[in-house]
Design a protein around this motif. Structure first.
Motif, PDB file in Angstrom:
ATOM      1  N   ARG A   1       6.600   5.296   5.666  1.00  0.00           N
ATOM      2  CA  ARG A   1       6.290   5.482   4.239  1.00  0.00           C
ATOM      3  C   ARG A   1       7.533   5.836   3.441  1.00  0.00           C
ATOM      4  O   ARG A   1       7.741   5.341   2.336  1.00  0.00           O
ATOM      5  CB  ARG A   1       5.217   6.554   4.054  1.00  0.00           C
TER       6      ARG A   1
ATOM      7  N   TRP B   1       1.166   9.413  -5.828  1.00  0.00           N
ATOM      8  CA  TRP B   1       1.706  10.761  -5.636  1.00  0.00           C
ATOM      9  C   TRP B   1       2.513  11.186  -6.866  1.00  0.00           C
ATOM     10  O   TRP B   1       2.390  12.325  -7.327  1.00  0.00           O
ATOM     11  CB  TRP B   1       2.583  10.816  -4.378  1.00  0.00           C
TER      12      TRP B   1
ATOM     13  N   SER C   1       0.826  -1.213   0.000  1.00  0.00           N
ATOM     14  CA  SER C   1       0.000   0.000   0.000  1.00  0.00           C
ATOM     15  C   SER C   1       0.861   1.265   0.000  1.00  0.00           C
ATOM     16  O   SER C   1       0.492   2.265  -0.619  1.00  0.00           O
ATOM     17  CB  SER C   1      -0.983  -0.001   1.165  1.00  0.00           C
TER      18      SER C   1
ATOM     19  N   PHE D   1       0.762   4.151  -2.816  1.00  0.00           N
ATOM     20  CA  PHE D   1       0.597   5.545  -2.403  1.00  0.00           C
ATOM     21  C   PHE D   1       1.661   6.426  -3.070  1.00  0.00           C
ATOM     22  O   PHE D   1       1.359   7.502  -3.583  1.00  0.00           O
ATOM     23  CB  PHE D   1       0.695   5.645  -0.872  1.00  0.00           C
TER      24      PHE D   1
END
Length: 156
Positions: free
Chosen positions: A96, A58, A50, A54
Motif C-alpha cells: 500500500r 484516508w 484500490s 484507499f
C-alpha cells in the motif's frame, strides 16, 4: 496524459483551488492517467487502483488536502497502515505504501506535485522461515508408507 490535461492540472495547482480539487472532482481521470503510465500486469493495476482510492479516502477522513500534504503526513499514513486497528500484514503495508510512493513519483515526473515520499522507507518485511520441500529420502519413505497402508483414506 495529454498536454491539455497536464496543462489543466498544472494550471489548477498554481491557483488557489490546488491539486486536491482536481483529485476530488476528477479523481478517476487522474488515477487512470497514473495507471496508464505503470508498466504492471492487469491484476496489479486493479490493486493499484484500490490502494490509491484507499489513500485518497484516508486523506479526506483526516482533513488533508492533497496539495498541502507534507512528508510528516506521509509518515502519519505509513504509521496508520502499521497500526493495530488496520491489522495488515507487513507485506500489505509495504504494498500500500509503495503504491503511494509511485503515485508521488508520477506526480513529480509530470510536474504536478513534488515527490514528498523521498527518503521514507516502506515497512520492513521479516524474512520468515520458509518450508522446505521433501528430501529424496523423505519422499521415498512417504511413498513406501502409503503403499504399506493401503486404506482408502490414504489415497484421497
Amino acid at each position: 496524459m495529454n498536454n491539455k490535461q497536464k496543462t489543466e492540472i498544472i494550471a489548477t495547482t498554481s491557483q488557489d483551488a490546488g491539486l486536491a480539487d482536481i483529485i476530488s472532482l476528477n479523481s478517476e481521470t487522474v488515477i487512470n492517467e497514473f495507471l496508464k503510465n505503470q508498466d504492471i500486469k492487469d491484476i496489479s493495476l486493479k490493486s493499484y487502483h484500490s490502494m490509491i482510492k484507499f489513500y485518497f479516502k484516508w486523506l479526506k477522513e483526516n482533513s488533508f488536502s492533497l496539495n498541502q500534504v507534507k512528508q510528516s503526513d506521509i509518515i502519519a499514513y505509513k504509521k496508520y497502515l502499521e497500526s493495530e486497528e488496520q491489522k495488515l500484514s507487513p507485506n500489505t503495508q509495504r504494498f500500500r505504501f509503495t503504491v503511494v510512493k509511485r503515485l508521488y513519483e508520477w506526480f513529480e515526473i509530470n510536474h504536478i506535485y513534488p515527490n514528498i515520499t523521498k527518503g521514507i522507507k516502506a515497512a520492513k518485511v521479516d524474512k520468515k522461515f520458509k518450508k522446505l520441500g521433501l528430501t529424496r529420502h523423505e519422499a521415498i519413505d512417504l511413498l513406501q508408507y502409503s503403499e504399506k497402508n493401503q486404506s482408502l483414506r490414504n489415497f484421497a
